[in-house]
Design a protein around this motif. Sequence first.
Motif, PDB file in Angstrom:
ATOM      1  N   UNK A 180       0.785  -1.263   0.146  1.00  0.00           N
ATOM      2  CA  UNK A 180      -0.034  -0.074  -0.012  1.00  0.00           C
ATOM      3  C   UNK A 180       0.834   1.486  -0.030  1.00  0.00           C
ATOM      4  N   UNK A 181       1.453   1.442  -1.009  1.00  0.00           N
ATOM      5  CA  UNK A 181       2.750   2.591  -1.062  1.00  0.00           C
ATOM      6  C   UNK A 181       1.878   4.033  -0.782  1.00  0.00           C
ATOM      7  N   UNK A 182       0.878   4.053  -1.870  1.00  0.00           N
ATOM      8  CA  UNK A 182       0.160   5.572  -1.623  1.00  0.00           C
ATOM      9  C   UNK A 182      -0.407   5.718  -0.576  1.00  0.00           C
ATOM     10  N   UNK A 262       6.408   2.912  13.317  1.00  0.00           N
ATOM     11  CA  UNK A 262       6.018   3.139  11.994  1.00  0.00           C
ATOM     12  C   UNK A 262       7.004   2.613  11.014  1.00  0.00           C
ATOM     13  N   UNK A 263       7.665   1.574  11.369  1.00  0.00           N
ATOM     14  CA  UNK A 263       8.532   1.059  10.488  1.00  0.00           C
ATOM     15  C   UNK A 263       7.882   0.343   9.053  1.00  0.00           C
ATOM     16  N   UNK A 264       6.769  -0.137   9.324  1.00  0.00           N
ATOM     17  CA  UNK A 264       6.200  -0.843   8.322  1.00  0.00           C
ATOM     18  C   UNK A 264       5.600   0.388   7.194  1.00  0.00           C
ATOM     19  N   UNK A 265       4.919   1.274   7.931  1.00  0.00           N
ATOM     20  CA  UNK A 265       4.691   2.328   6.901  1.00  0.00           C
ATOM     21  C   UNK A 265       5.999   2.910   6.160  1.00  0.00           C
ATOM     22  N   UNK A 266       7.090   3.122   6.854  1.00  0.00           N
ATOM     23  CA  UNK A 266       8.310   3.610   6.187  1.00  0.00           C
ATOM     24  C   UNK A 266       8.683   2.600   5.081  1.00  0.00           C
ATOM     25  N   UNK A 267       8.647   1.447   5.262  1.00  0.00           N
ATOM     26  CA  UNK A 267       9.097   0.467   4.246  1.00  0.00           C
ATOM     27  C   UNK A 267       7.868   0.426   2.992  1.00  0.00           C
ATOM     28  N   UNK A 268       7.006   0.571   3.391  1.00  0.00           N
ATOM     29  CA  UNK A 268       5.802   0.536   2.243  1.00  0.00           C
ATOM     30  C   UNK A 268       5.893   1.789   1.405  1.00  0.00           C
ATOM     31  N   UNK A 287       7.891  -6.278   1.687  1.00  0.00           N
ATOM     32  CA  UNK A 287       7.410  -5.174   1.213  1.00  0.00           C
ATOM     33  C   UNK A 287       7.865  -4.766  -0.236  1.00  0.00           C
ATOM     34  N   UNK A 288       8.826  -5.678  -0.789  1.00  0.00           N
ATOM     35  CA  UNK A 288       9.046  -5.662  -2.117  1.00  0.00           C
ATOM     36  C   UNK A 288       9.876  -4.488  -2.316  1.00  0.00           C
TER      37      UNK A 288
END
Length: 386
Positions: A180-182, A262-268, A287-288
């Motif tokens: 969910x990049x955007x 928020x590491x997952x948000x940063x990676x996304x 997270x590709x």
Amino acid sequence: MSALGGSAPRVAMVAGETSGDLLAGLLLGGLCQRWPGLSSAGIGGPRMAAHGFEAWWPYEKLAVHGFNMEVLRRFREIWMIRKHLGDRLLQDRPDVFVGVDAPDFNLGLEARLKSAGIKTVHFVSPSIWAWRGGRINKIHQSVDHMLCLFPFEPELYHAKGIDATFVGHPLADTIPLEVPRAQARQKLGFDDAVPLVAVLPGSRRGEIQHITPTFLQTVALLAKQRTDLRFVLPVVPGLRELIEPMVREHAPDAPLTLLDGQSHEALAACDVTLIASGTATLEAALFKRPMVIAYRISTLSWHIMKHMAYLPWVGLPNILLRDFAVPERLQDDANPAQLAADVLAWLDDPARAHSVQQRFLELHHLLKRDTARAASHAIAQVLETR
């Protein structure tokens, strides 16, 4: 209380750091779904507590880094925690003990419990395929069943007479196949067109002290080379006071945003990540995200570890893909000039970045196995053999 006859088991658990708390929390979610009345206690953190886990000691008590003076200073404290925990468990006698990672702590405890007739399960195979292969004999003495995150591991244990099950990796279940990049960029306040670098120097104080200055010097260099770049650095709760002075010293003028977790948000959200070797590299792969893996430890730790290694790779993505799919820079090679060049190489070659993202997608499918359910089923089978 017995786990048999339909009643819920009493589970003792130990997780030793942030990543262990994450894995244990996911496992507890599956166990509580299978046995709604399950009780659990031992050593853990907030993700475990969210499932009713009673922490007799916080997991931070076990978090150490490498082979250094920190370990030596804290050896007696950690040894006493293990002794007291073992005494309590031998008195309370849970239905099963689950050690989550932290093998230096858990295997010795598991051996003591197993010899007293308490069933023991270890969740996350020690890297016997990468280094310290002699540990397999200790595992045989300590573990009734090994829960493996990677598909090639069970065969190694079966060959030594140890029961083991591939349960997939829980992160592959929680991280979406389509990134969910955007959405992540909107949450963090970045425009879609901004080239964004996520900087992840680790979660433990020891590794942060060794790695973060170099990462921040790399950020400062990149910011001078490419003025359009923006940077985010997720900060583990409680460590902001450690990192903020480093930012002021090494990258005071860089467009760097410190995030609260928020590491997952940063990676996304990011286009590429500069990341310390460890579980976070697998998160980045799921997270590709193209990445540059780096690691720095004390000189003593480095000399010990490099003579114990079996594989040419240290990063989990490269180990699983059996290839240097992403750069690894260790010790002196992890310097700002090299790391900055590696980051820019990903940004300047979209075709290469797309290729590694496709490989990470295939890896994600391989590891996605509903780990909580598979692990809970394996633990139920262990309980049935009591």
